[in-house]
Motif scaffolding. Structure first.
Motif: not given
Length: 268
Positions: A152-158, A255-268
């Motif tokens: 929503e506001h850009g890719r990165g660490i929130y 630790n599976n591949q799908e869960e590790n897709q959240c490399q940088i997520c909306y982390a409020m």
């Protein structure tokens, strides 16, 4: 609020997403110890190394109780600043300090001096809050807030300077203690590098550390360590009416591949 060892470990377990145990050298067990560094990276960007089924915390190396602070009955409403930004102290919460002094090569100026003060000091970073656990990140990654072109506001660490935003049920982790039978919320209290932070235009209570699409894992780690540094875990007892969904304190394979897709997520 008095926090015994079991409750502290449960709080870290809730944020980390895997059952942790207290490590005791006297047992003679060769333990896999969770470092503060791995815990911080996991809770901020959702990336985890492959950990053993059983993980332990050496409390003397993980927590720094001399910097704990009880905000639960805070009555002082005086305004104060940290890093030249307004800091509203987290009334109603208890802070478990993490052992981060001396952890970073640029020293401890980012933390500022200990103790009550209303003013900022040169070089210290503003305070922000981060309410997403690993489990929360996996849920958020499925929404429009996820990392990538639709963020929503850009890719990165929130993160947010407003604890009331961080403690919203969609962000904060809630768990029920096996020790006390009570329910709690836990979030991270951080310092954020003002040189790396952007204030979101449409939501001034959202702070963003931009991370470009395609950034390598090594570079992501470097950005995290230079930009946002948790120094405490905040915990608050809540009533059943406030609790919402409760996270189970149980061992999970994360630790599976799908869960590790959240490399940088909306982390409020």
């Amino acid at each position: 609020m008095y926090l015994d060892t079991n409750l502290k470990i449960e709080a870290v377990t809730a944020l980390f997403g895997q059952v942790l145990k207290s490590y005791d050298e006297k047992t003679g067990i060769t333990a896999d110890l969770l470092s503060v560094g791995d815990f911080l990276l996991s809770t901020i960007i959702g990336k985890r190394q492959t950990f053993a089924t059983e993980l332990f915390i050496d409390e003397e190396k993980f927590f720094d109780p001399q910097y704990d602070y009880d905000f639960t009955d805070l009555s002082d409403t005086a305004e104060c600043e940290r890093g030249d930004e307004l800091y509203k102290r987290p009334k109603g919460w208890y802070r478990m300090a993490l052992k981060v002094k001396g952890k970073y090569p640029d020293g401890d100026t980012w933390l500022g001096p200990n103790g009550w003060r209303s003013h900022s000091v040169p070089g210290e970073w503003p305070v922000c809050f981060h309410g997403t656990s690993v489990d929360g990140a996996r849920g958020i990654i499925k929404t429009h807030y996820k990392a990538g072109p639709r963020a929503e506001h850009g890719r990165g660490i929130y993160s947010t300077p407003d604890i009331h935003v961080a403690e919203e049920e969609k962000y904060a982790k809630t768990f029920k203690s096996e020790k006390t039978g009570k329910r709690y919320k836990v979030i991270l209290q951080n310092r954020i590098n003002p040189a790396m932070r952007e204030i979101c235009q449409r939501r001034e209570d959202y702070w963003l550390v931009p991370v470009l699409e395609g950034t390598s894992a090594e570079r992501e780690r470097e950005i995290v360590e230079r930009s946002i540094r948790p120094y405490g875990i905040l915990i608050k007892e809540i009533t059943d009416d406030d609790a919402g969904p409760v996270g189970l304190l149980e061992t999970k394979e994360t630790n599976n591949q799908e869960e590790n897709q959240c490399q940088i997520c909306y982390a409020m």
